[in-house]
Design an enzyme around this catalytic site. Structure first.
Site, PDB file in Angstrom:
ATOM      1  N   GLU A 148       0.835  -1.204   0.000  1.00  0.00           N
ATOM      2  CA  GLU A 148       0.000   0.000   0.000  1.00  0.00           C
ATOM      3  C   GLU A 148       0.869   1.253   0.000  1.00  0.00           C
ATOM      4  O   GLU A 148       0.621   2.210  -0.742  1.00  0.00           O
ATOM      5  CB  GLU A 148      -0.917   0.006   1.225  1.00  0.00           C
ATOM      6  CG  GLU A 148      -1.804   1.251   1.297  1.00  0.00           C
ATOM      7  CD  GLU A 148      -2.631   1.305   2.567  1.00  0.00           C
ATOM      8  OE1 GLU A 148      -2.807   2.409   3.113  1.00  0.00           O
ATOM      9  OE2 GLU A 148      -3.100   0.235   3.016  1.00  0.00           O
ATOM     10  N   SER A 292      -8.708  -9.468   6.197  1.00  0.00           N
ATOM     11  CA  SER A 292      -8.575 -10.360   5.034  1.00  0.00           C
ATOM     12  C   SER A 292      -8.914 -11.805   5.385  1.00  0.00           C
ATOM     13  O   SER A 292      -8.534 -12.724   4.662  1.00  0.00           O
ATOM     14  CB  SER A 292      -7.140 -10.289   4.492  1.00  0.00           C
ATOM     15  OG  SER A 292      -6.812  -8.970   4.116  1.00  0.00           O
TER      16      SER A 292
END
Length: 678
Positions: A148, A292
């Site tokens: 990210e 996740s």
């Protein structure tokens, strides 16, 4: 929440499992798999999400994974018989990679892509792109090599910096190792999974350093919500299970959040890992999961923990296949000063020698342990034939202590330790049975100062960086700075005019002295140091003196304090009037001679005037004919002007009184005997 037959409770966090961005990506992939044509390849650029269980499932269903370095080959391989659809992961991708994908989709009709970048991440990319200006620099708070963060950095062409904490940023600025950090207007963002408390701290520091900073709140509120919920649950449960990928940033932060509350915390990817890691049932188990983690994986962990009977069977089976390297919990069956004997269940006995328990040769195991105590230990060696296992408690303690150090690095907690050695470039601090290296620049000792003076002292410090091989870099200076900030905040919250403080004279100038009141300095003007005129503060005080002062006035906004030192109790005039009155006789010292008279010191700071006519009984031309500076004489106080604080003295009055007394005494005449004539 579910209660099993033994009365234990197992609770799953309300906010567990896929977040919005991850669910959006996985739902998209599911639809593509359901609608894909014959021969079509479904490919993800890197791992779609950070979860090994999920990625393994997708691989089993034919989903391929490709790295950026293989993109050109993949795009070129797309054809009518074998088209390619590429999914961009939720974490986003670098700008250059995106441009390559876009070009590929334009040039090859058999290659297409679907952007699954999380909207929160996409928003950061947009912010950074829109503020990519020549006079700006980008400051990102997050993990340097995280996908990210790499994607965010790619959207900015100018100067850019990444810091994993507020302390790392401060260290870079203070040490001037990164002087460029302060040169341009900062555009400040944070990784979406960054700790909220640390982000708020970073913002405060940025605002103090810059007046023109553009700070954008980019942390995903779901991330903060999960971390807060995890910490709250950890306070009321005796075991916390964090379910998620071990490489997932938000999952690791959930584990750190739980461990920061002191509860045993396990990080597992699925239910299969539980059997090896748990050696006894727990009364209250909390389950949290990373963003996740698939729902069915969470459900399986929940089911395993809830069905205690089945769990205990699995547990016993695991002991039957005990392996070197396992961590187990046993119950003390026998204690001697040389070793402990533990029952590990299912007929397996564990032994821990004294040297595998403590480094203290004088320690008595019989005084430290008793039958029935539970001990967690590391399996060194197993003998299946004999049904025994050699264990080490020190190894588990070391691992736990190291995890405390790692957790402290993530949460920026202040630790305590003892400086045990001065080494090249810094000192070593022993804390949680681990040695932390503190560079000289982070000790608080001035440059080229004597670091050996710290050896043997107890210090507070913060872990700045974790390095491979269980090595850590710490900062005493950072902890001292925070302590100073806290003291300053408390000081300014309680200060008021007239309040008395005991402080230490820190420095002096021609116009006054600066006094350390305990982390905050105040100034005593030279006119406030003495009731009489002085040319320099050094006439009254010296650097290092401990003095009592009071607050005359203060400005909290400008951090300025005006202090007073002289008080009415030390006012020489008050001392004089409390000791003398008109008509009293005082022994005075001549301090100055003038044509019209002499000034004499009655008490320190109060002088009286002896007019020339009051010096002698006969007329004199000048006071110096009779008196000299430094001479001590007796004088009568003939007048006191209380309003103007003036005193009139007279020597002549005492001389006249003495003469009158002598003249009033009767004369004694002695008769002389007449000589005898012979």
């Amino acid at each position: 929440m579910k209660r099993n037959e033994r009365g234990a409770t197992v609770t799953v966090a309300k906010h567990a499992g896929f977040c919005f961005g991850v669910r959006r990506a996985t739902d998209t992939l599911e639809k593509l798999l359901e609608s894909r044509r014959d021969g079509e390849r479904v490919v993800t650029l890197g791992e779609l999400i950070h979860n090994g269980v999920y990625n393994a499932r997708m691989a089993a269903r034919g989903v391929l994974t490709v790295e950026a370095s293989k993109l050109e080959t993949l795009i070129a391989s797309a054809c009518e018989k074998s088209p390619v659809v590429l999914l961009i992961r939720a974490h986003g991708i670098p700008r250059q990679v995106r441009q390559m994908i876009e070009r590929g989709s334009e040039q090859n009709p058999h290659f297409r892509f679907v952007d699954c970048t999380c909207p929160y991440v996409d928003r950061i990319h947009k912010i950074v792109r829109e503020n990519c200006l020549p006079d700006c620099q980008l400051i990102v708070f997050g993990t340097q090599n995280h996908p990210e963060v790499e994607g965010i950095l790619s959207c900015f062409d100018g100067e850019k910096h990444v810091f994993h904490s507020a302390d790392e940023f401060c260290a870079a600025v203070e040490q001037k190792q990164r002087s460029d950090v302060c040169q341009k207007r900062p555009i400040v963002v944070a990784q979406t999974t960054f700790f909220l408390a640390e982000w708020l701290k970073c913002q405060e520091i940025i605002k103090k350093l810059y007046t023109n900073a553009l700070i954008f709140d980019t942390i995903c509120n779901v991330t903060d919500l999960r971390q807060t919920e995890a910490k709250v649950m950890a306070r009321t449960h005796d075991l916390m299970i964090v379910v998620g990928g071990k490489q997932s940033s938000n999952t690791q932060k959930l584990a750190l959040a739980c461990r920061s509350e002191g509860v045993r915390t396990l990080l597992v990817e699925d239910a299969n890992e539980l059997v090896r890691q748990i050696s006894q049932p727990y009364k209250n188990v909390g389950i949290v999961a990373g963003a996740s983690t698939p729902d069915d994986v969470i459900e399986e962990v929940y089911k395993t923990m809830s069905e205690m009977e089945n769990f205990e069977t699995l547990l016993k089976d695991s002991f039957k296949t005990l392996n070197t390297g396992d961590v187990v919990t046993g119950v003390v069956e026998h204690v001697s000063d040389t070793e402990l004997q533990l029952d590990l269940g299912a007929g397996v006995t564990g032994y821990i020698k004294a040297e595998q328990i403590t480094d203290d040769p004088s320690a008595k195991l019989t005084a430290l342990y008793k039958k029935g105590d539970e001990i967690e230990a590391f399996v060194i060696r197993v003998s299946d034939i004999e049904g025994v296992a050699e264990l080490s408690k020190k190894r588990v303690d070391s691992d736990k202590n190291w995890q405390n150090i790692v957790a402290a690095a993530e949460t920026h907690e202040i630790l305590e330790g003892k400086v045990v050695e001065a080494v090249k470039g810094g000192v070593l601090v022993l804390s949680h049975a681990n040695r932390i290296f503190v560079p000289g620049s982070q000790t608080g000792v001035p440059k080229d100062g004597d670091l050996t003076a710290l050896v043997g002292t107890e210090v507070k410090f913060r872990v700045l960086e974790i390095k491979p091989g269980k090595k850590a870099i710490g900062s005493i200076r950072s902890a001292l700075r925070d302590e100073k900030i806290a003291k300053e905040a408390e000081f300014w919250a309680t200060i008021e005019e007239g309040k008395i403080y005991t402080g230490v004279v820190k420095s002096m100038t021609s116009f006054g002295a600066f006094v350390d009141l305990g982390g905050v300095d105040g100034m005593v003007h030279v006119t406030e140091l003495s009731w009489k005129h002085i040319k320099s503060p050094a006439e009254v005080i010296a650097v290092g003196d401990v003095i009592t002062v009071f607050v005359k006035s203060f400005n909290a906004e400008k951090k300025r304090i005006s202090l007073g030192y002289k008080t009415e109790a030390t006012n020489p005039w008050n001392i004089f009037t409390s000791q003398y009155a008109i008509g009293d006789t005082a022994t005075v010292k001549i301090v100055n001679l003038m044509p019209f008279g002499a000034f004499a010191e009655i008490v320190d700071g109060v002088d009286g005037l002896i007019h020339i006519s009051q010096i002698a009984q006969t007329r004199i031309a000048k006071p110096a004919d009779v008196l000299e500076v430094g001479q001590t004489v007796d004088a009568r106080i003939v007048d006191i002007d209380y309003e103007k604080q003036k005193v009139s003295l007279s020597i002549r009055v005492l001389l006249d009184e003495a003469q009158a007394e002598a003249e009033a005494m009767p004369e004694e005449t002695a008769e002389e005997e007449a000589p005898v004539e012979e």
